[in-house]
Design an enzyme around this catalytic site. Structure first.
Site, short mmCIF file in Angstrom:
data_model
loop_
_atom_site.label_atom_id
_atom_site.label_comp_id
_atom_site.label_asym_id
_atom_site.label_seq_id
_atom_site.Cartn_x
_atom_site.Cartn_y
_atom_site.Cartn_z
N GLU A 1 0.86 -1.23 -0.17
CA GLU A 1 -0.01 0.02 0.04
C GLU A 1 0.91 1.33 0.09
OE1 GLU A 1 -3.34 -0.11 -0.78
OE2 GLU A 1 -2.94 -2.17 -0.41
N LEU B 1 1.65 -9.62 -4.57
CA LEU B 1 1.05 -10.30 -3.43
C LEU B 1 -0.03 -9.76 -2.75
CD1 LEU B 1 4.41 -10.70 -1.44
CD2 LEU B 1 3.21 -12.59 -2.66
N ARG B 2 -0.91 -8.51 -3.38
CA ARG B 2 -1.85 -7.92 -2.88
C ARG B 2 -3.09 -8.74 -3.08
NH1 ARG B 2 -6.15 -4.72 -3.09
NH2 ARG B 2 -6.14 -3.12 -1.61
N LYS B 3 -3.34 -9.48 -4.24
CA LYS B 3 -4.28 -10.36 -4.20
C LYS B 3 -4.08 -11.49 -3.19
CE LYS B 3 -7.40 -12.70 -7.32
NZ LYS B 3 -7.69 -14.07 -6.81
#
Length: 141
Positions: free
Chosen positions: A49, A97-99
């Site tokens: 983020e 890696l967010r998902k």
């Protein structure tokens, strides 16, 4: 003339040393336990983020082309020379890696130290320094 929200960028850049410290402590004390696993997840999520928020602020402020995804944010600011090319791949790996972290969290292996946790502190420091240099150069500060 550009309107670059330096206050927002600076506030997010100021989080990076905390993430660097946290990731270092997590890796150093890794025992595969639940608390460490959850801490790692949160640190990786905050790193994603932070990097994408900074990228979005730069894209908006310098009127770069619109991003269509988190990966695109990284590609756009890389293309504009915001950070060195040698960290581009790692930052792409990070945002990918967010998902898994946000949507597929129930499948995340919390007992495993993710390889990015070991190299990300140095990459984040490079990113922070590069963004500061880019802003100084582009805004004449």
């Amino acid at each position: 003339m550009y309107y670059v929200n330096q206050e927002q960028i600076s506030a997010r850049l100021d989080v990076i040393p905390q993430l660097v410290d946290a990731l270092g402590m997590i890796a150093e004390g890794w025992d595969g336990g639940l608390l460490g696993g959850l801490a790692q997840e949160r640190a990786l999520h905050l790193a994603i983020e932070t990097v994408t928020d900074i990228g979005s602020c730069l894209i908006d402020g310098f009127i770069m082309r619109d991003a269509s995804s988190y990966e695109d944010i990284i590609d756009i600011i890389a293309g504009e020379g915001v950070f060195p090319e040698d960290i581009h791949g790692t930052l792409l790996e990070l945002v990918r890696l967010r998902k898994p972290l946000v949507q597929d969290y129930y499948e995340w292996d919390r007992a495993r130290l993710h390889p990015l946790s070991l190299i990300l502190p140095g990459i984040l420091q490079q990113f922070q320094s590069a963004v500061q240099t880019y802003l100084a150069k582009e805004l004449g500060a």
